[in-house]
Design a protein around this motif. Sequence first.
Motif, PDB file in Angstrom:
ATOM      1  N   SER A   1       8.168  16.116   5.870  1.00 39.48           N
ATOM      2  CA  SER A   1       7.984  15.848   7.246  1.00 39.48           C
ATOM      3  C   SER A   1       6.652  15.082   7.507  1.00 39.48           C
ATOM      4  CB  SER A   1       7.599  17.514   7.828  1.00 39.48           C
ATOM      5  OG  SER A   1       8.961  18.257   7.658  1.00 39.48           O
ATOM      6  N   GLU A   2       5.675  15.193   6.947  1.00 39.66           N
ATOM      7  CA  GLU A   2       4.281  14.579   7.128  1.00 39.66           C
ATOM      8  C   GLU A   2       4.508  13.106   6.984  1.00 39.66           C
ATOM      9  OE1 GLU A   2       1.322  17.240   5.325  1.00 39.66           O
ATOM     10  OE2 GLU A   2       0.335  16.012   7.179  1.00 39.66           O
ATOM     11  N   ALA A   3       5.330  12.649   5.724  1.00 38.92           N
ATOM     12  CA  ALA A   3       5.397  11.227   5.284  1.00 38.92           C
ATOM     13  C   ALA A   3       6.627  10.741   6.237  1.00 38.92           C
ATOM     14  CB  ALA A   3       6.017  11.165   3.939  1.00 38.92           C
ATOM     15  N   VAL A   4       7.432  11.410   6.722  1.00 33.68           N
ATOM     16  CA  VAL A   4       8.419  10.679   7.619  1.00 33.68           C
ATOM     17  C   VAL A   4       7.700  10.586   9.154  1.00 33.68           C
ATOM     18  CG1 VAL A   4      10.370  11.308   9.199  1.00 33.68           C
ATOM     19  CG2 VAL A   4      10.425  11.672   6.610  1.00 33.68           C
ATOM     20  N   GLU A   5       7.135  11.498   9.542  1.00 35.26           N
ATOM     21  CA  GLU A   5       6.442  11.521  10.836  1.00 35.26           C
ATOM     22  C   GLU A   5       5.477  10.117  10.886  1.00 35.26           C
ATOM     23  OE1 GLU A   5       4.111  14.988  12.282  1.00 35.26           O
ATOM     24  OE2 GLU A   5       2.765  13.584  13.315  1.00 35.26           O
ATOM     25  N   GLU A   6       4.712  10.051   9.684  1.00 32.17           N
ATOM     26  CA  GLU A   6       3.809   8.741   9.640  1.00 32.17           C
ATOM     27  C   GLU A   6       4.405   7.516   9.749  1.00 32.17           C
ATOM     28  OE1 GLU A   6       0.553   8.423   6.769  1.00 32.17           O
ATOM     29  OE2 GLU A   6       0.551   6.196   7.313  1.00 32.17           O
TER      30      GLU A   6
ATOM     31  N   GLU B   1      -3.007   5.956  -2.306  1.00 31.56           N
ATOM     32  CA  GLU B   1      -3.798   7.021  -1.579  1.00 31.56           C
ATOM     33  C   GLU B   1      -3.114   8.170  -1.744  1.00 31.56           C
ATOM     34  OE1 GLU B   1      -5.818   7.537   2.972  1.00 31.56           O
ATOM     35  OE2 GLU B   1      -4.011   6.053   2.491  1.00 31.56           O
ATOM     36  N   VAL B   2      -4.043   9.189  -2.024  1.00 27.65           N
ATOM     37  CA  VAL B   2      -3.056  10.715  -2.364  1.00 27.65           C
ATOM     38  C   VAL B   2      -3.800  11.715  -1.562  1.00 27.65           C
ATOM     39  CG1 VAL B   2      -2.307  12.259  -4.267  1.00 27.65           C
ATOM     40  CG2 VAL B   2      -2.876   9.810  -4.593  1.00 27.65           C
ATOM     41  N   LEU B   3      -3.029  12.333  -0.519  1.00 25.66           N
ATOM     42  CA  LEU B   3      -3.560  13.276   0.157  1.00 25.66           C
ATOM     43  C   LEU B   3      -2.893  14.942  -0.128  1.00 25.66           C
ATOM     44  CD1 LEU B   3      -3.251  11.405   3.557  1.00 25.66           C
ATOM     45  CD2 LEU B   3      -5.272  11.514   2.124  1.00 25.66           C
ATOM     46  N   ALA B   4      -3.721  15.938   0.011  1.00 27.24           N
ATOM     47  CA  ALA B   4      -3.058  16.945  -0.165  1.00 27.24           C
ATOM     48  C   ALA B   4      -2.570  17.457   1.086  1.00 27.24           C
ATOM     49  CB  ALA B   4      -4.281  18.052  -0.484  1.00 27.24           C
ATOM     50  N   SER B   5      -1.132  17.908   1.044  1.00 25.85           N
ATOM     51  CA  SER B   5      -0.520  18.187   2.251  1.00 25.85           C
ATOM     52  C   SER B   5      -0.069  19.910   2.116  1.00 25.85           C
ATOM     53  CB  SER B   5       1.097  17.465   1.972  1.00 25.85           C
ATOM     54  OG  SER B   5       1.860  18.088   3.073  1.00 25.85           O
ATOM     55  N   PRO B   6      -0.344  20.381   3.514  1.00 24.57           N
ATOM     56  CA  PRO B   6      -0.454  19.718   4.698  1.00 24.57           C
ATOM     57  C   PRO B   6      -1.685  19.180   5.083  1.00 24.57           C
ATOM     58  CG  PRO B   6      -0.195  21.986   4.883  1.00 24.57           C
ATOM     59  CD  PRO B   6      -0.067  21.744   3.252  1.00 24.57           C
TER      60      PRO B   6
ATOM     61  N   THR C   1      -1.105  14.545  10.584  1.00 21.80           N
ATOM     62  CA  THR C   1       0.026  14.751  11.234  1.00 21.80           C
ATOM     63  C   THR C   1       0.270  15.477  12.127  1.00 21.80           C
ATOM     64  OG1 THR C   1       1.280  15.770   9.568  1.00 21.80           O
ATOM     65  CG2 THR C   1       1.017  13.582   8.992  1.00 21.80           C
ATOM     66  N   ARG C   2       1.027  15.287  13.182  1.00 21.80           N
ATOM     67  CA  ARG C   2       1.474  16.610  14.250  1.00 21.80           C
ATOM     68  C   ARG C   2       1.768  17.753  13.362  1.00 21.80           C
ATOM     69  NH1 ARG C   2       5.586  17.473  16.987  1.00 21.80           N
ATOM     70  NH2 ARG C   2       6.465  15.334  16.056  1.00 21.80           N
ATOM     71  N   CYS C   3       2.793  17.577  12.548  1.00 24.49           N
ATOM     72  CA  CYS C   3       3.258  18.504  11.893  1.00 24.49           C
ATOM     73  C   CYS C   3       2.335  19.297  11.035  1.00 24.49           C
ATOM     74  CB  CYS C   3       4.499  17.899  11.192  1.00 24.49           C
ATOM     75  SG  CYS C   3       4.828  18.467   9.361  1.00 24.49           S
ATOM     76  N   GLY C   4       1.517  18.677  10.309  1.00 27.20           N
ATOM     77  CA  GLY C   4       0.663  18.933   9.240  1.00 27.20           C
ATOM     78  C   GLY C   4      -0.411  20.005  10.211  1.00 27.20           C
ATOM     79  N   ARG C   5      -0.762  19.361  11.087  1.00 28.22           N
ATOM     80  CA  ARG C   5      -1.935  20.242  12.052  1.00 28.22           C
ATOM     81  C   ARG C   5      -1.243  21.530  12.901  1.00 28.22           C
ATOM     82  NH1 ARG C   5      -2.928  14.812  13.725  1.00 28.22           N
ATOM     83  NH2 ARG C   5      -1.605  14.977  15.613  1.00 28.22           N
ATOM     84  N   LYS C   6       0.082  21.469  13.042  1.00 24.87           N
ATOM     85  CA  LYS C   6       0.662  22.670  13.468  1.00 24.87           C
ATOM     86  C   LYS C   6       0.814  23.838  12.482  1.00 24.87           C
ATOM     87  CE  LYS C   6       5.267  23.985  14.479  1.00 24.87           C
ATOM     88  NZ  LYS C   6       6.768  23.337  14.264  1.00 24.87           N
ATOM     89  N   ILE C   7       1.204  23.182  11.272  1.00 15.06           N
ATOM     90  CA  ILE C   7       1.318  24.453  10.122  1.00 15.06           C
ATOM     91  C   ILE C   7      -0.071  24.817   9.686  1.00 15.06           C
ATOM     92  CG2 ILE C   7       1.591  24.387   7.735  1.00 15.06           C
ATOM     93  CD1 ILE C   7       4.191  22.490   8.366  1.00 15.06           C
TER      94      ILE C   7
ATOM     95  N   ASP D   1       0.813  -1.234   0.036  1.00 13.84           N
ATOM     96  CA  ASP D   1       0.105  -0.060  -0.035  1.00 13.84           C
ATOM     97  C   ASP D   1       0.854   1.384   0.030  1.00 13.84           C
ATOM     98  OD1 ASP D   1      -2.321  -1.723  -0.021  1.00 13.84           O
ATOM     99  OD2 ASP D   1      -2.462  -1.541   2.246  1.00 13.84           O
ATOM    100  N   VAL D   2       0.556   2.311  -0.692  1.00  9.37           N
ATOM    101  CA  VAL D   2       1.230   3.442  -0.959  1.00  9.37           C
ATOM    102  C   VAL D   2       0.297   4.477  -0.491  1.00  9.37           C
ATOM    103  CG1 VAL D   2       2.583   4.938  -2.549  1.00  9.37           C
ATOM    104  CG2 VAL D   2       3.003   2.588  -2.556  1.00  9.37           C
ATOM    105  N   ARG D   3       0.660   5.435   0.476  1.00  8.02           N
ATOM    106  CA  ARG D   3       0.179   6.887   0.645  1.00  8.02           C
ATOM    107  C   ARG D   3       1.046   7.885   0.275  1.00  8.02           C
ATOM    108  NH1 ARG D   3      -2.387   8.267   6.716  1.00  8.02           N
ATOM    109  NH2 ARG D   3      -4.184   7.300   5.649  1.00  8.02           N
ATOM    110  N   VAL D   4       0.476   8.855  -0.483  1.00  8.46           N
ATOM    111  CA  VAL D   4       1.447  10.055  -1.224  1.00  8.46           C
ATOM    112  C   VAL D   4       0.958  10.988  -0.508  1.00  8.46           C
ATOM    113  CG1 VAL D   4       2.269  11.089  -3.050  1.00  8.46           C
ATOM    114  CG2 VAL D   4       1.785   8.602  -3.152  1.00  8.46           C
ATOM    115  N   TYR D   5       1.730  11.915   0.115  1.00  8.89           N
ATOM    116  CA  TYR D   5       1.496  13.257   0.668  1.00  8.89           C
ATOM    117  C   TYR D   5       1.953  14.269  -0.440  1.00  8.89           C
ATOM    118  CZ  TYR D   5       1.045  11.609   5.387  1.00  8.89           C
ATOM    119  OH  TYR D   5       0.413  10.948   6.454  1.00  8.89           O
TER     120      TYR D   5
END
Lengths: 454, 454
Positions: free
Chosen positions: B210-215, B179-184, B188-194, B153-157
């Motif tokens: 940052s988001e992909a690494v955090e997850e 699965e493709v997500l619009a970043s931020p 993720t903690r980092c996405g929410r902060k931004i 499975d692949v999730r792409v930020y």
Amino acid sequence: MKQTRILLSESEIPTHWYNVVADLPKPPAPPRGPDGEPLDPSAMLAIFPENIIEQEISAERWIAIPEAVREIYQQWRPSPMHRAHRLEQVLGTPAKIFYKNESVSASGSHKLNSAIAQAYFNKQAGIKRLTTETGAGQWGSSLALAGQMFGLDVRVYMVNVSYQQKPFRRSMMQTWGAEVLASPTELTRCGRKILADDPGNPGSLGIAISEAVEEAAGRDDTKYSLGSVLNHVLLHQTIIGQEAKKQLEQVGEYPDMIFAPCGGGSNFAGLAFPFLADAASGDKAPRLVAVEPASCPSLTRGHYAYDFGDTEGLTPLTLMYTLGHDFMPPSIHAGGLRYHGASALVSQLYHEKLIEAISVPQIATFEAGITFSRCEGIIPAPESCHAIRAVIDEALRCKESGEAKTLLFNLSGHGHFDMASYDKYLSGDLENYAYPEAAVNAALAHLPLGELAE
Amino acid sequence: MKQTRILLSESEIPTHWYNVVADLPKPPAPPRGPDGEPLDPSAMLAIFPENIIEQEISAERWIAIPEAVREIYQQWRPSPMHRAHRLEQVLGTPAKIFYKNESVSASGSHKLNSAIAQAYFNKQAGIKRLTTETGAGQWGSSLALAGQMFGLDVRVYMVNVSYQQKPFRRSMMQTWGAEVLASPTELTRCGRKILADDPGNPGSLGIAISEAVEEAAGRDDTKYSLGSVLNHVLLHQTIIGQEAKKQLEQVGEYPDMIFAPCGGGSNFAGLAFPFLADAASGDKAPRLVAVEPASCPSLTRGHYAYDFGDTEGLTPLTLMYTLGHDFMPPSIHAGGLRYHGASALVSQLYHEKLIEAISVPQIATFEAGITFSRCEGIIPAPESCHAIRAVIDEALRCKESGEAKTLLFNLSGHGHFDMASYDKYLSGDLENYAYPEAAVNAALAHLPLGELAE
């Protein structure tokens, strides 16, 4: 390591096009004028140069490919053949699936094979400008590039609804220096007439052909160029099947069945016709299957009769399978298959039962395209998805029966400019369009010579 | 007939990746923690499997390519090399121009070379899911396809601004099952902060990393996958240069100069590093030129210092040329070159003057891309246009001087998903972005260890 790709060297680019007319059981029926009288080929001089008309009416089996054309072909030809090991495995079929990969051309489809040839012959004939029509944009972009390579100006009448929906095919043509107009336009008599009756007319391939033909007929420096249907266009595509035969020979295979999408017919003819030569010589006889959209099934549901190639009736009358020249096909995403008729040669072969045809519904074609892309990587054009649907169905029948058939299909193009269609499929918004029986019957009532085909 | 394409057979797909670390004059500087202390490689286990880390720190010259990876490579490799006869003729240059055509992969760029390898090694290590980031979408789509091929499975930020502007790259990833997500994102903690600080934040490659690494760091079944910058990614790309050497040998040529676009560095390294082996053995020494955007020129204007690879500071510190990890590059259309730093290996080679770098402005790159496409057919990716600009400039210098240099560049990808950028160029709406000196200086003031590089 399993071999997944079969390559030929540059020196194996075919030196001749194969003309199936030489192997037909009887000569093709002549084109006729609106009065029903046979037309002299010189009637075509208003829109085609003489060297192209010679090819159109030739009965020679082999026609030499000029070196300048082969040199440009070399940028992507011989195109690869692939064995779809991963697809076979996912389907669990004993069938062997091969595909000829025409998506590797710069314009992304087989259309460039004929565009390069037509631009060359027009240039040789001293022509300065070409007009053409395009629906999905594969033909228009191919001719734009070919014109650029031979220093010809190209004007493309692009079906308005495609012009709006596929802006990036338009950009591609402009990148290659072509002028692109949304058809119907105010520039032609025929366009003005249609817009006067219906200012919001979305256009159609038949209308765009009428406009491009009208313009070419009215200017000395300009000729018209068509991307399918005519004999010379089918001829140019036969390099596909010739290469495919060599590639299969290289791995000791011969196809039991060959599948290709069929709209006007150049895609199907390109792969299948060179195998008809084997059948004609009594050598081998693979089953050749043309695959059409269920909502625009000219071979499987049309009448075999004389009809116009365009909406306005500017072209000669040709004996073909037709749904009626004023039939407006539903807005399926395989724009290259949205045409009311089939080429005269493909029609004659179907009528004489030398080839087969089937039709498939739209949603099932995209489902097949997704399965294919997840196994083989390449995202197929919606047209190509029609062949893939048919191949998968046959491979699943082989799974039932245990037959290890060798199947070959034409991956005629990639779907990079059709992702909006894939989006619709993935989000469940794609329509399945039933066969529009009433509309076809209405159009068939307008056949110019009635049901006098034979 | 002039030869325009140079092919290799399937059996000539390289069997090993070339590791330039074995030929460096001195060992690479170790990565460091935020405290400045050298990091043990095991610190990377949270986000990479052990077999990938082994490659990341290896000093072996040759690393074997697994057969399963070579078998998939075979779907498009060995990729063709072309001689750009038509471009040479249009430029009127005595230079010989060759290009390695990486646009033929299913995902349309060289990125698939490393994606297939990374998916394979993660699968071997028992990983079930991969996270990654993508800007222009070339990397994300490559990893989507590679994951599909190995059942991961692949999730792409995906950088939000690209997600909005390039919907068809998103569709491509979804077609291949990712699965493709619009970043931020809010995930993720980092996405929410931004997003809390700036709800309309358009995203950046640094944020998406940052988001992909955090997850990945927070889930046992999931690892992170990066498309450039790291040693193992550059390693996987070296099949490009190895094939190119064989192809040039086949026609009796050796390059005087090699050009490739340079963002993170995998594109440049892939073509250039195998030629460094010749220089290291004292054999031959082609000039190797990394081409960067004038508005994001990490090699030509950055500092050589320790810095983070991402915006939030989640990655180890690496010694590299950087414009500062919180520098936000202008919105140029070559999304793959919009990165604040350069890979450690490319940076070290530049610092030791074994390679060169130049920068080119955006409009001139598209002008070069159009010229190329009208001669050679292929519409290049905006990243590739950077190399083409540099090659054309060199070919024109050869015209002045009369030198018949042999020039080679990396056509790293096609521009089929970048036609909106071509549209902007053609309509005169493209911006040229000056070097953002003030923003770079502000970012360089935040270097985590200051100017203590050496």
